[in-house]
Every structure is written in structure tokens, then in C-alpha cells.
Design an enzyme around this catalytic site. Structure first.
Site, short mmCIF file in Angstrom:
data_model
loop_
_atom_site.label_atom_id
_atom_site.label_comp_id
_atom_site.label_asym_id
_atom_site.label_seq_id
_atom_site.Cartn_x
_atom_site.Cartn_y
_atom_site.Cartn_z
N ASN A 26 0.84 -1.20 0.00
CA ASN A 26 0.00 0.00 0.00
C ASN A 26 0.87 1.24 0.00
O ASN A 26 2.04 1.22 0.39
CB ASN A 26 -0.92 0.03 1.22
CG ASN A 26 -0.16 0.16 2.52
OD1 ASN A 26 0.27 -0.84 3.10
ND2 ASN A 26 0.01 1.39 3.00
N CYS A 27 0.31 2.34 -0.47
CA CYS A 27 0.93 3.66 -0.30
C CYS A 27 0.04 4.44 0.67
O CYS A 27 -0.69 3.84 1.45
CB CYS A 27 1.08 4.37 -1.64
SG CYS A 27 -0.49 4.70 -2.47
N MET A 28 0.05 5.76 0.60
CA MET A 28 -0.73 6.55 1.55
C MET A 28 -2.24 6.36 1.37
O MET A 28 -2.99 6.31 2.34
CB MET A 28 -0.38 8.03 1.42
CG MET A 28 1.04 8.36 1.83
SD MET A 28 1.36 10.14 1.70
CE MET A 28 3.09 10.18 2.19
N ARG A 30 -3.68 4.18 -1.43
CA ARG A 30 -4.08 3.11 -2.33
C ARG A 30 -3.63 1.72 -1.87
O ARG A 30 -2.54 1.55 -1.33
CB ARG A 30 -3.52 3.35 -3.74
CG ARG A 30 -3.92 4.70 -4.31
CD ARG A 30 -3.33 4.90 -5.70
NE ARG A 30 -3.63 6.24 -6.22
CZ ARG A 30 -3.35 6.65 -7.43
NH1 ARG A 30 -2.75 5.84 -8.29
NH2 ARG A 30 -3.65 7.88 -7.82
#
Length: 454
Positions: A26-28, A30
Site C-alpha cells: 500500500n501507499c498513503m 491506495r
């Protein structure tokens, strides 16, 4: 949290289940997924899930936009749902035997120790390169082999030395990042925690009347601190509102974990690290033949239980503390005994299929990859496995008695390990290798085995 679990479950179903996942992160904002088969994705269903506000595909990666602070929670929930998935089917007899053996002899702590080993497994290529380069340097420094090469090309040796030692210069950072990855924390935060423990500025700070020591505790301290960091980060993620979690979580995690690390965990890690390094070295130095025989003779049964994973940090600590590893050459003899046992089976069996398996597995066995021989030959036959362990014990006893050591932590075994043995001990290692092969052969020949029918 119920909505997060429901969303995680819906995403898993929409992407074709756990077995279709190749990579999950995951990113911030998504959830990022790479899958084995795009045809199994149900994109209309994924886009309509409550909580999914958008879908983007970049290259092979499918990205589901779920919002700041939410992405990490969803990925955590997905990983929790994925635990305990069914194992894939075995594709041949050796793999089937391996899976059955692992399941049968699996020890209660094996899963936890495997997590620990997974921190270091990605570092194996770096360890191998470091060890081989150091071995090359040792050869180039010997005038009886290459003449006055070292005096003529000092800068070249200096550059090679940098190449060979670079992994140890950033070891703690690499371990911090990998620990965070294995235990579900933020990779950058894992690196930050390791950076705090390694910071040279610690030496300028006095705590409880004593100056702090940068890097104290080595990888053991890093493991303890980053595991705690992951736990704190997850707890904060669960209680902080999504709108401020992205800001407050890393701040609070750093302050809390860093404080506990400096006051408690780094000193504790230092004590454990010193005990491991001194204890292992003392046992090998004082134990001689007996300790070497026990370590090598019991190593393969330890592999079957999965408990051998716990030795990985010990290998790293020995090199960090002393600059060499006396344990790895001893344990490598366990696989060498399998080579001798397999040769004996090859000469005695009349089973054409078994002969074919051995001929295919022996070359890689000589190179230190013993699983095809263990799970395809000696373990299914029973007595040859015992004979191989006895042969390895003989070789391990000699290696321990001769105090053979390597400059590498782990990742190499068998004949290639000879390239990383410390100066003056290479021939002794090769002699121990030969003796282990002969001993494994003789024990197998004497004990015999029930030749399988065609």
C-alpha cells in the site's frame, strides 16, 4: 474496523482470492496489488465496493483508492485474512516428501523462527557477494600465489575491500527495513529505527552515567526495536482517526519506540548479542570434536523441525563480533554427508528411477543445495538419512577441531564455501569435506536400505 474487514474481504474476493496474489502493498491512499492472472479479477465488483473511491492500473499493478490512513488498515486486514491459506500441491515426489516431512516434524516455534529468517533471506545475495569478494582479496594478498600483486595494485585492493564490506556498513538499516516488511510495518520507519540505533551521535549522549554506544546490540537490537515499532504503529493505526493518522502515527511511533529503544531494548539487545557471540565462540573453541559432531549431526533433523531458522541471526552476530563465522563451516558438513550417502545409494540400488533422481540431484548437492538429495533420496529411504547425519557429524567434528571459519554469514555451503574460508584453512575445509563424503558413504553402505521396487 468491521467496515475495514468487510472491505478487505471484498477486495480479496474481487481479485480472485489469496492464490491469485503475487504482491500486496500500500501507499498513503491506495491498496496496490499485482496478480498472477488478470482474467480472475472482477473489476466491476471491485469498483463498486463501499470504501473504494477509484481504480487505477499502472503497469502490472492494480491500485484501489481507499483514502489516506485507510490503505494500510485494509492491507493489514487482507493479510490477516490470508493467514492459513491452503498450500499449493506438490509437483513431484521430492516436493511431496518435503511437504510431508515439514508438516510431520514441524516444531511449535518454527513459524515464528521462519519469520525471523525471512528478515535475512533477501540479504543472501549481498552476503554471498561480500564473502566471495573477501575471498578474492585474500588470494590476491598471497605472494606465493600472485606474487607482488598487492604492492603493485593497492588501490584496486582498496576498492575491492569497499565492495566486500559495504553490506556490513549498512547491515542494520537493511535489517530494519526487512523486519518492518516481514512484521507489517512501514519500511521507511523500520530504516529510521535502525538509523537511530546506529547514529554516531549516540556516543555524545550520557544516560544513567554511561555514554551510549552506537550500534550496540547489532541486528539483535534492531530486530527487537523494529518489531516493537510495528506493533505500536498498528495499534495507533487502529485507534487514530483516518484524517490525522497519517501525520500523528509516524510522529508518535518514532517518539515512543525510539525512547524505549534507547532506554531498554538497545541495552537488552547488546546483552543478548554479546551472550550469543561469546557463547557460540566459546562452545566451538572449547568443545572441539564433540561440539562439532553434535552441531553438524543434528543440523538436518533441526531443518526438518524448522528450528534451524533461529540460527540465522547467530551467523550474522558472529561475523559482526569477530569478523568471521566458525559455525557455518561446521553446519555445512551436514549436507556433505548427504552427498556421500547418495553416492552409496546410487551404487547399491537397482531402481532405475532412483538412479535418475540421484544423478540429477548430486551436482547441486556438491554445490551445497542439499534439499533434492534429502527429500528425494535419503529421507524417504530412512537409514541413508541417519547414515548421512553420522557422516556429517564426522566432518563437523574435524572442522570444529581444526577451527575452520568463513568470512560469510550464510547463503553458501558445500564446495563454493571453500572460496570464503579464512586464509590458511581452505585445505582443511576441503579435507573435512572429503572425509564427510567418505563417512556418509561408508555408514550408508554398512547400514543398508530397502531398495524400492520399480
Amino acid at each position: 474496523m468491521e467496515k475495514t474487514a468487510a472491505l478487505a474481504s471484498g477486495i480479496l474476493q474481487g481479485i480472485g482470492g489469496e492464490k491469485n496474489i503475487q504482491r500486496l502493498e500500500n501507499c498513503m491512499t491506495r491498496v496496490r496489488v499485482e496478480v498472477h492472472n488478470d482474467d480472475e479479477l472482477d473489476l466491476p465488483r471491485l469498483k463498486q465496493l463501499p470504501g473504494v473511491s477509484g481504480y487505477v492500473k499502472q503497469g502490472q499493478q492494480h491500485q484501489l483508492i481507499v483514502g489516506p490512513g485507510k490503505a494500510a488498515q485494509v492491507v493489514d486486514a487482507m493479510r490477516a485474512l490470508m493467514v492459513g491459506g491452503e498450500a499449493t500441491a506438490s509437483f513431484d515426489d521430492a516436493e511431496s516428501t518435503k511437504a510431508q516431512a515439514k508438516a510431520k516434524y514441524k516444531a511449535p516455534m518454527s513459524d515464528a523462527l521462519r519469520q525471523l529468517a525471512n528478515v535475512f533471506i533477501p540479504l543472501i545475495p549481498a552476503f554471498i557477494a561480500s564473502g566471495l569478494i573477501t575471498g578474492i582479496i585474500n588470494i590476491l594478498k598471497r605472494p606465493d600465489i600472485v606474487g607482488d600483486f598487492a604492492t603493485q595494485y593497492p588501490n584496486l585492493l582498496g576498492i575491492l575491500g569497499i565492495f566486500g564490506s559495504a553490506v556490513f556498513a549498512i547491515m542494520n538499516i537493511l535489517v530494519g527495513v526487512n523486519t518492518a516488511k516481514v512484521f507489517g510495518g512501514s519500511l521507511a520507519m523500520g530504516g529510521v529505527m535502525a538509523g537511530i540505533l546506529s547514529s554516531p551521535q549516540l556516543a555524545q549522549i550520557t544516560l544513567f552515567g554511561e555514554a551510549l554506544q552506537p550500534g550496540r546490540g547489532g541486528v539483535i537490537a534492531v530486530l527487537l526495536v523494529v518489531i516493537l515499532m510495528c506493533w505500536i504503529e498498528k495499534r495507533l493505526r487502529a485507534v487514530l482517526p483516518g484524517s490525522i493518522e497519517l501525520i500523528l502515527n509516524p510522529l508518535l511511533t518514532t517518539l515512543i519506540t525510539g525512547s524505549v529503544a534507547i532506554v531498554v531494548l538497545q541495552p537488552l539487545g547488546g546483552w543478548i548479542s554479546d551472550a550469543i557471540a561469546h557463547g557460540a565462540s566459546l562452545a566451538i573453541d572449547r568443545g572441539g570434536l564433540l561440539v562439532g559432531a553434535v552441531l553438524s549431526g543434528t543440523f538436518l533433523p533441526l531443518v526438518l523441525t524448522g528450528l534451524h531458522q533461529g540460527l540465522v541471526p547467530i551467523h550474522v552476530e558472529l561475523v559482526q563480533a569477530h569478523g568471521y563465522n566458525a559455525l557455518l563451516p561446521i553446519l555445512s558438513m551436514a549436507g556433505v554427508g548427504q552427498v556421500g550417502a547418495a553416492i552409496a545409494v546410487l551404487m547399491k540400488t537397482r531402481n532405475a528411477r532412483l538412479k535418475k533422481v540421484i544423478k540429477g540431484a548430486l551436482p547441486v548437492g556438491l554445490l551445497g543445495i542439499g534439499e533434492p538429495l534429502i527429500f528425494g533420496v535419503t529421507l524417504p529411504l530412512g537409514k541413508p538419512f541417519l547414515a548421512a547425519c553420522l557422516g556429517g557429524a564426522v566432518g563437523g567434528a574435524l572442522i570444529s577441531y581444526w577451527k575452520v571459519a568463513t568470512v560469510i554469514t550464510f547463503g553458501l555451503s558445500g564446495l563454493p564455501l571453500a572460496l570464503t574460508i579464512v586464509t590458511g584453512k581452505v585445505m582443511l575445509y576441503l579435507l573435512g569435506y572429503l572425509v564427510a563424503v567418505i563417512a556418509g558413504f561408508l555408514f550408508t553402505w554398512l547400514l543398508g536400505f530397502n531398495d524400492p521396487e520399480e
